[in-house]
Design a protein around this motif. Structure first.
Motif, PDB file in Angstrom:
ATOM      1  N   LEU A   1      38.274  41.841  42.066  1.00 26.34           N
ATOM      2  CA  LEU A   1      37.374  42.065  42.935  1.00 26.34           C
ATOM      3  C   LEU A   1      37.895  41.998  44.478  1.00 26.34           C
ATOM      4  O   LEU A   1      37.532  41.999  46.089  1.00 26.34           O
ATOM      5  CB  LEU A   1      36.547  39.854  43.106  1.00 26.34           C
ATOM      6  CG  LEU A   1      35.516  39.233  42.592  1.00 26.34           C
ATOM      7  CD1 LEU A   1      35.260  37.982  42.807  1.00 26.34           C
ATOM      8  CD2 LEU A   1      34.416  39.978  43.433  1.00 26.34           C
ATOM      9  N   GLN A   2      39.772  41.652  44.389  1.00 25.74           N
ATOM     10  CA  GLN A   2      40.659  42.024  45.051  1.00 25.74           C
ATOM     11  C   GLN A   2      41.139  43.238  45.225  1.00 25.74           C
ATOM     12  O   GLN A   2      41.456  43.618  46.229  1.00 25.74           O
ATOM     13  CB  GLN A   2      41.941  40.529  44.950  1.00 25.74           C
ATOM     14  CG  GLN A   2      41.323  39.740  45.741  1.00 25.74           C
ATOM     15  CD  GLN A   2      42.340  38.509  44.741  1.00 25.74           C
ATOM     16  OE1 GLN A   2      43.399  39.089  44.562  1.00 25.74           O
ATOM     17  NE2 GLN A   2      42.220  37.572  45.588  1.00 25.74           N
ATOM     18  N   CYS A   3      41.240  43.695  44.696  1.00 26.42           N
ATOM     19  CA  CYS A   3      41.144  45.475  44.420  1.00 26.42           C
ATOM     20  C   CYS A   3      41.036  46.033  45.860  1.00 26.42           C
ATOM     21  O   CYS A   3      39.865  46.141  46.228  1.00 26.42           O
ATOM     22  CB  CYS A   3      40.593  45.837  43.360  1.00 26.42           C
ATOM     23  SG  CYS A   3      41.189  48.020  42.746  1.00 26.42           S
ATOM     24  N   ALA A   4      42.139  46.134  46.631  1.00 20.54           N
ATOM     25  CA  ALA A   4      41.898  47.754  47.623  1.00 20.54           C
ATOM     26  C   ALA A   4      40.943  46.686  49.092  1.00 20.54           C
ATOM     27  O   ALA A   4      40.417  47.004  49.580  1.00 20.54           O
ATOM     28  CB  ALA A   4      41.300  48.624  46.955  1.00 20.54           C
ATOM     29  N   SER A   5      40.914  45.553  48.037  1.00 17.91           N
ATOM     30  CA  SER A   5      39.977  44.535  49.896  1.00 17.91           C
ATOM     31  C   SER A   5      40.490  44.057  51.169  1.00 17.91           C
ATOM     32  O   SER A   5      39.424  44.536  51.478  1.00 17.91           O
ATOM     33  CB  SER A   5      40.069  43.352  49.216  1.00 17.91           C
ATOM     34  OG  SER A   5      41.147  42.074  49.331  1.00 17.91           O
ATOM     35  N   PRO A   6      41.317  44.323  51.951  1.00 21.05           N
ATOM     36  CA  PRO A   6      42.317  45.334  52.980  1.00 21.05           C
ATOM     37  C   PRO A   6      41.121  46.400  53.323  1.00 21.05           C
ATOM     38  O   PRO A   6      40.810  46.450  54.945  1.00 21.05           O
ATOM     39  CB  PRO A   6      43.297  45.290  53.362  1.00 21.05           C
ATOM     40  CG  PRO A   6      43.456  44.565  52.072  1.00 21.05           C
ATOM     41  CD  PRO A   6      42.944  44.779  50.675  1.00 21.05           C
ATOM     42  N   VAL A   7      41.013  46.950  52.252  1.00 19.52           N
ATOM     43  CA  VAL A   7      40.097  48.205  52.773  1.00 19.52           C
ATOM     44  C   VAL A   7      38.346  48.313  53.384  1.00 19.52           C
ATOM     45  O   VAL A   7      38.166  48.733  54.201  1.00 19.52           O
ATOM     46  CB  VAL A   7      40.532  49.525  52.068  1.00 19.52           C
ATOM     47  CG1 VAL A   7      39.604  50.789  52.079  1.00 19.52           C
ATOM     48  CG2 VAL A   7      41.965  50.022  51.676  1.00 19.52           C
ATOM     49  N   TRP A   8      37.948  47.646  52.252  1.00 16.97           N
ATOM     50  CA  TRP A   8      36.317  46.834  52.150  1.00 16.97           C
ATOM     51  C   TRP A   8      36.550  45.577  52.148  1.00 16.97           C
ATOM     52  O   TRP A   8      34.929  45.511  52.087  1.00 16.97           O
ATOM     53  CB  TRP A   8      35.966  47.112  51.397  1.00 16.97           C
ATOM     54  CG  TRP A   8      36.338  46.893  49.384  1.00 16.97           C
ATOM     55  CD1 TRP A   8      36.914  46.783  48.694  1.00 16.97           C
ATOM     56  CD2 TRP A   8      35.916  45.157  48.969  1.00 16.97           C
ATOM     57  NE1 TRP A   8      37.660  46.031  47.831  1.00 16.97           N
ATOM     58  CE2 TRP A   8      36.533  45.237  48.242  1.00 16.97           C
ATOM     59  CE3 TRP A   8      34.983  44.750  49.930  1.00 16.97           C
ATOM     60  CZ2 TRP A   8      35.704  44.013  47.294  1.00 16.97           C
ATOM     61  CZ3 TRP A   8      34.996  43.384  49.086  1.00 16.97           C
ATOM     62  CH2 TRP A   8      35.186  42.735  47.937  1.00 16.97           C
TER      63      TRP A   8
ATOM     64  N   ASN B   1      28.894  47.337  46.085  1.00 11.71           N
ATOM     65  CA  ASN B   1      27.645  46.756  45.366  1.00 11.71           C
ATOM     66  C   ASN B   1      28.705  47.101  43.564  1.00 11.71           C
ATOM     67  O   ASN B   1      28.502  46.149  42.470  1.00 11.71           O
ATOM     68  CB  ASN B   1      26.330  47.381  45.759  1.00 11.71           C
ATOM     69  CG  ASN B   1      25.862  47.579  46.541  1.00 11.71           C
ATOM     70  OD1 ASN B   1      25.652  45.839  46.331  1.00 11.71           O
ATOM     71  ND2 ASN B   1      24.938  47.956  46.593  1.00 11.71           N
ATOM     72  N   ASN B   2      29.330  48.211  43.423  1.00  8.46           N
ATOM     73  CA  ASN B   2      30.421  48.270  42.188  1.00  8.46           C
ATOM     74  C   ASN B   2      30.892  47.296  41.643  1.00  8.46           C
ATOM     75  O   ASN B   2      30.896  46.775  40.443  1.00  8.46           O
ATOM     76  CB  ASN B   2      30.635  50.009  42.401  1.00  8.46           C
ATOM     77  CG  ASN B   2      30.154  50.872  42.484  1.00  8.46           C
ATOM     78  OD1 ASN B   2      28.826  50.988  41.763  1.00  8.46           O
ATOM     79  ND2 ASN B   2      29.801  51.788  42.431  1.00  8.46           N
ATOM     80  N   ILE B   3      32.152  46.648  43.060  1.00 11.49           N
ATOM     81  CA  ILE B   3      32.542  45.805  42.557  1.00 11.49           C
ATOM     82  C   ILE B   3      31.790  44.527  41.989  1.00 11.49           C
ATOM     83  O   ILE B   3      32.756  43.344  41.304  1.00 11.49           O
ATOM     84  CB  ILE B   3      33.855  45.842  43.777  1.00 11.49           C
ATOM     85  CG1 ILE B   3      34.991  46.432  43.919  1.00 11.49           C
ATOM     86  CG2 ILE B   3      34.548  44.588  43.499  1.00 11.49           C
ATOM     87  CD1 ILE B   3      35.580  47.035  43.085  1.00 11.49           C
TER      88      ILE B   3
ATOM     89  N   PHE C   1      32.618  55.586  49.231  1.00  9.03           N
ATOM     90  CA  PHE C   1      31.939  55.578  50.035  1.00  9.03           C
ATOM     91  C   PHE C   1      31.115  56.048  50.711  1.00  9.03           C
ATOM     92  O   PHE C   1      31.034  57.528  49.925  1.00  9.03           O
ATOM     93  CB  PHE C   1      32.785  55.066  51.545  1.00  9.03           C
ATOM     94  CG  PHE C   1      33.597  56.715  51.755  1.00  9.03           C
ATOM     95  CD1 PHE C   1      34.155  57.259  52.629  1.00  9.03           C
ATOM     96  CD2 PHE C   1      35.358  56.393  51.528  1.00  9.03           C
ATOM     97  CE1 PHE C   1      34.657  58.730  52.325  1.00  9.03           C
ATOM     98  CE2 PHE C   1      35.952  56.860  51.462  1.00  9.03           C
ATOM     99  CZ  PHE C   1      36.286  58.253  52.287  1.00  9.03           C
ATOM    100  N   ASP C   2      29.971  56.430  51.279  1.00  8.26           N
ATOM    101  CA  ASP C   2      29.330  57.501  52.007  1.00  8.26           C
ATOM    102  C   ASP C   2      29.122  58.207  53.060  1.00  8.26           C
ATOM    103  O   ASP C   2      30.633  58.263  53.418  1.00  8.26           O
ATOM    104  CB  ASP C   2      27.706  56.833  51.455  1.00  8.26           C
ATOM    105  CG  ASP C   2      27.989  55.731  52.668  1.00  8.26           C
ATOM    106  OD1 ASP C   2      28.617  55.989  54.502  1.00  8.26           O
ATOM    107  OD2 ASP C   2      26.346  55.331  52.903  1.00  8.26           O
ATOM    108  N   ASN C   3      28.804  58.883  53.829  1.00 14.39           N
ATOM    109  CA  ASN C   3      29.239  59.967  54.362  1.00 14.39           C
ATOM    110  C   ASN C   3      29.117  59.124  55.465  1.00 14.39           C
ATOM    111  O   ASN C   3      29.536  59.888  56.763  1.00 14.39           O
ATOM    112  CB  ASN C   3      27.876  61.114  54.563  1.00 14.39           C
ATOM    113  CG  ASN C   3      26.354  60.497  54.180  1.00 14.39           C
ATOM    114  OD1 ASN C   3      26.451  58.937  54.553  1.00 14.39           O
ATOM    115  ND2 ASN C   3      25.464  62.119  54.434  1.00 14.39           N
TER     116      ASN C   3
END
Length: 67
Positions: free
Chosen positions: A53-60, A16-18, A5-7
């Motif tokens: 696509l689902q990796c850590a999806s609750p966070v992002w 975008n990376n995922i 994530f950015d600042n």
């Protein structure tokens, strides 16, 4: 966890990376398995693309329309 994530705590770079990684994997599957039936593609999709696509999806979880 591999979440970027950015600042301002925006996760658009991570999203975008995922999606880039998922599209890259999808294209590799399409190149390697040109003559495949739907069951084979579904199995490969569930094994390789969906976990990406689902990796850590609750966070992002995308909450904006453009995400």
């Amino acid at each position: 966890l591999g979440i970027t994530f950015d600042n301002k705590l925006h996760l658009s770079g991570h999203i975008n990376n995922i999606t880039y990684k998922a599209f890259r994997t999808l294209n590799a599957i399409k190149r390697k398995f040109r003559h495949q039936d739907n069951d084979t593609f579904l199995t490969l999709y569930k094994a390789k693309i969906r976990p990406t696509l689902q990796c850590a999806s609750p966070v992002w979880t995308p909450h904006l329309k453009n995400q």
